[in-house]
Structures are given as C-alpha cells and as structure tokens.
Write an enzyme that holds these catalytic residues in place. Structure first.
Site, PDB file in Angstrom:
ATOM      1  N   SER A   9       3.524  -8.410   3.822  1.00  0.00           N
ATOM      2  CA  SER A   9       2.187  -7.944   3.449  1.00  0.00           C
ATOM      3  C   SER A   9       1.437  -9.049   2.705  1.00  0.00           C
ATOM      4  CB  SER A   9       2.292  -6.711   2.556  1.00  0.00           C
ATOM      5  OG  SER A   9       1.018  -6.444   1.991  1.00  0.00           O
ATOM      6  N   HIS A  34       1.435  -8.024   7.879  1.00  0.00           N
ATOM      7  CA  HIS A  34       0.895  -6.713   7.473  1.00  0.00           C
ATOM      8  C   HIS A  34      -0.364  -6.918   6.631  1.00  0.00           C
ATOM      9  CE1 HIS A  34       1.462  -2.380   6.580  1.00  0.00           C
ATOM     10  NE2 HIS A  34       1.077  -2.665   5.342  1.00  0.00           N
ATOM     11  N   ASP A  36      -3.229  -5.016   4.533  1.00  0.00           N
ATOM     12  CA  ASP A  36      -3.562  -3.764   3.837  1.00  0.00           C
ATOM     13  C   ASP A  36      -5.059  -3.672   3.578  1.00  0.00           C
ATOM     14  OD1 ASP A  36      -0.987  -2.423   3.324  1.00  0.00           O
ATOM     15  OD2 ASP A  36      -0.519  -4.240   2.196  1.00  0.00           O
ATOM     16  N   MET A  38      -8.030  -1.719   2.050  1.00  0.00           N
ATOM     17  CA  MET A  38      -8.295  -0.673   1.043  1.00  0.00           C
ATOM     18  C   MET A  38      -9.781  -0.653   0.719  1.00  0.00           C
ATOM     19  SD  MET A  38      -5.136  -1.303  -1.578  1.00  0.00           S
ATOM     20  CE  MET A  38      -3.506  -1.798  -0.993  1.00  0.00           C
ATOM     21  N   HIS A  67      -2.915  -1.894   8.331  1.00  0.00           N
ATOM     22  CA  HIS A  67      -2.689  -0.610   7.667  1.00  0.00           C
ATOM     23  C   HIS A  67      -3.984  -0.208   6.967  1.00  0.00           C
ATOM     24  CE1 HIS A  67      -0.359   1.433   4.053  1.00  0.00           C
ATOM     25  NE2 HIS A  67      -1.122   2.290   4.706  1.00  0.00           N
ATOM     26  N   MET A  69      -6.132   1.879   4.703  1.00  0.00           N
ATOM     27  CA  MET A  69      -6.166   2.850   3.596  1.00  0.00           C
ATOM     28  C   MET A  69      -7.637   3.066   3.270  1.00  0.00           C
ATOM     29  SD  MET A  69      -2.976   1.301   1.483  1.00  0.00           S
ATOM     30  CE  MET A  69      -3.009  -0.203   2.461  1.00  0.00           C
ATOM     31  N   MET A 142       5.214   5.814   3.941  1.00  0.00           N
ATOM     32  CA  MET A 142       4.987   5.132   2.663  1.00  0.00           C
ATOM     33  C   MET A 142       6.151   5.422   1.724  1.00  0.00           C
ATOM     34  SD  MET A 142       2.242   3.400   2.982  1.00  0.00           S
ATOM     35  CE  MET A 142       2.259   2.738   1.309  1.00  0.00           C
ATOM     36  N   GLY A 149       0.652  -3.391  -4.557  1.00  0.00           N
ATOM     37  CA  GLY A 149       1.966  -3.961  -4.314  1.00  0.00           C
ATOM     38  C   GLY A 149       2.809  -3.878  -5.587  1.00  0.00           C
ATOM     39  N   ASP A 180       7.031   1.067   4.004  1.00  0.00           N
ATOM     40  CA  ASP A 180       6.110   0.194   3.271  1.00  0.00           C
ATOM     41  C   ASP A 180       6.117   0.556   1.795  1.00  0.00           C
ATOM     42  OD1 ASP A 180       4.005  -1.391   2.436  1.00  0.00           O
ATOM     43  OD2 ASP A 180       2.480  -0.350   3.631  1.00  0.00           O
TER      44      ASP A 180
HETATM   45  C1  DX5 Z   1       0.677  -0.587  -0.757  1.00  0.00           C
HETATM   46  C2  DX5 Z   1       0.669  -1.391   0.503  1.00  0.00           C
HETATM   47  C3  DX5 Z   1       1.867  -2.216   0.732  1.00  0.00           C
HETATM   48  C4  DX5 Z   1       2.151  -3.272  -0.299  1.00  0.00           C
HETATM   49  C5  DX5 Z   1       3.632  -3.375  -0.414  1.00  0.00           C
HETATM   50  O1  DX5 Z   1      -0.411   0.279  -0.715  1.00  0.00           O
HETATM   51  O2  DX5 Z   1       0.529  -0.536   1.624  1.00  0.00           O
HETATM   52  O3  DX5 Z   1       1.827  -2.802   2.032  1.00  0.00           O
HETATM   53  O4  DX5 Z   1       1.659  -4.535   0.022  1.00  0.00           O
HETATM   54  O5  DX5 Z   1       3.938  -4.236  -1.458  1.00  0.00           O
HETATM   55  P1  DX5 Z   1       5.404  -4.348  -2.050  1.00  0.00           P
HETATM   56  O6  DX5 Z   1       6.286  -4.813  -0.946  1.00  0.00           O
HETATM   57  O7  DX5 Z   1       5.236  -5.335  -3.148  1.00  0.00           O
HETATM   58  O8  DX5 Z   1       5.776  -2.966  -2.536  1.00  0.00           O
HETATM   59 ZN    ZN Z   2       0.746  -1.436   3.680  1.00  0.00          ZN
END
Ligand code: DX5
Ligand code: ZN
Length: 219
Positions: A9, A34, A36, A38, A67, A69, A142, A149, A180
């Site tokens: 990610s 990946h 993310d 948001m 992904h 969100m 999830m 993260g 994830d």
């Molecule tokens: C959280 C994200 C993840 C995040 C995971 O909302 O969807 O993809 O980057 O990060 P780690 O691996 O640090 O938990």
């Molecule tokens: Zn993610």
C-alpha cells in the site's frame, strides 16, 4: 491454493522519495500496488485523486489495485478506471449494503474492462454478499477500520476469510480473497492459513528495505 500476491500500500510511502520507492517496488516480488483512495467523508482521512494514479501508472507495469474508501463509488469508480486502475474494489457500506446497487456497479466496472470486487469493513457481515459472489473478481476483508495505516491486525476477521474460501470451494468460484490492515512478518501466516491469497501491506513494507520486506511475506 492460489499463488500468494503481495500488494504493497503506497499509503505508507515516503512521498519525498516516490520515484526511488516505486523503483524498489518494481524490483520486488510484489505483483500488485495497492492504492488507498480516501475522500475525507467515508473515512476521516484524505489521500489521492485520479491524477496521482495516472502518475503511478506511468512509473510501473504492476497491477494497480485501487481500494475506494469514498462515499460515492458509483461516481468515482469509473474515473479511477480511466486513470489506469486494473482492479477496483469499493465498500458495500457506501452503497448502503444494497445488493442491486452493488451488482450494478460491478457490471459497470466489468463493462469498462477491469477487474472488480467489494470490500467489507470489520463490523459488516460477510454472508449477506453471497448473492453477488458469482460476479466478483475479489473480496477484500478489512482487518482494521479503514482510514489509516499502521493499525493492529484484527484476527477475529479470519472467520470471514475462511467463510469466503469455503464458499468459493463449494460453488466453484475463483475470486481472490484479499486482506488489508496490520499485515506484518507474523500476521501474514494467520491470514494465509485462514484462506487469504492476496495481502495488502503498508507500514510493514515501507518501514525497511522494500525488496526484502516484500520477500519476507512470501517465505
Ligand atoms: C487502511 C488502508 C490500508 C493501509 C494498510 O484504510 O486500507 O490499505 O494502507 O496499512 P498497514 O499495512 O500499515 O496496516
Ligand atoms: Zn487499502
């Protein structure tokens, strides 16, 4: 069992060293990247728009695993396809868990020629998506609350992973099962044993030597 795919990610990337870190990902055994997205509304954090994805598209041939969100995936999913996504997953909660809307968005994405899947948050039951499992290329479970993260892996989500694996075997489906959140050098074993085949890892991959960190998840 499907071959394990690692999807680092880029949320955890050091953005002052983007090129260098993408080069390291390109050189690593990770096959996917990946991304993310948001919107500050579906989750309390803001990340990347489609123009940033276009920039990554120019720097890599890896599969771009997007992904979403966001509160309005019906509007934004096609925009991210046009920006270069290969796989788009969206949250069922953003569509009020409405199976008709979920099914329609999967169709829209497939018509645009990309792989498509759904994401479920920790508090969302997995069994209700059974009617659309024949349409998905992937289900993302999830293992943290989406938004940031570096959170801890929720082991109790593994029952959803195993349910998806058993359902896939029973029905002869071929979707991937991605996890994830909180994946690291020890939790990845738990995720794989439960039945997942696609591992997102953010902070774990970027906290050290990227090539080595990715390799450690494949051992
Ligand atoms: C959280 C994200 C993840 C995040 C995971 O909302 O969807 O993809 O980057 O990060 P780690 O691996 O640090 O938990
Ligand atoms: Zn993610």
């Amino acid at each position: 069992m499907s071959q394990i795919i690692i999807s680092p990610s880029v949320l955890s990337m050091d953005y002052s060293k983007m090129k260098e870190q993408v080069d390291a990902l390109n050189a690593s055994k990770a096959e996917w990247m990946h991304f993310d997205v948001m919107d500050g509304h579906f989750v309390p954090n803001i990340t990347f728009g489609p123009d940033i994805l276009k920039g990554f598209r120019k720097m890599t041939d890896m599969v771009l695993d997007v992904h979403l969100m966001v509160s309005d995936p019906e509007k934004y999913a096609p925009i991210f396809v046009d920006a270069g996504a290969d796989m788009v997953t969206f949250h069922v909660e953003a569509l009020d868990n409405d199976l008709n809307r979920i099914s329609n968005l999967l169709k829209v994405l497939h018509e645009k020629g990309v792989k498509a899947g759904v994401v479920i948050k920790p508090k969302t039951d997995v069994a209700f998506i059974e009617p659309i499992l024949d349409q998905v290329d992937m289900v993302l479970v999830m293992t943290v609350e989406p938004g940031f993260g570096g959170q801890s892996f929720m082991k109790d989500m593994m029952s959803k992973v195993t349910w998806l694996k058993n359902k896939r075997d029973e029905k002869g489906y071929s979707y991937r099962i991605e996890v994830d959140g909180g994946i690291n050098g020890s939790t990845y074993h738990t995720a794989i044993e439960a039945g997942s085949d696609t591992l997102v890892a953010g902070s774990y991959v970027f906290k050290g030597d990227i090539v080595e960190q990715v390799a450690s998840l494949l051992r």
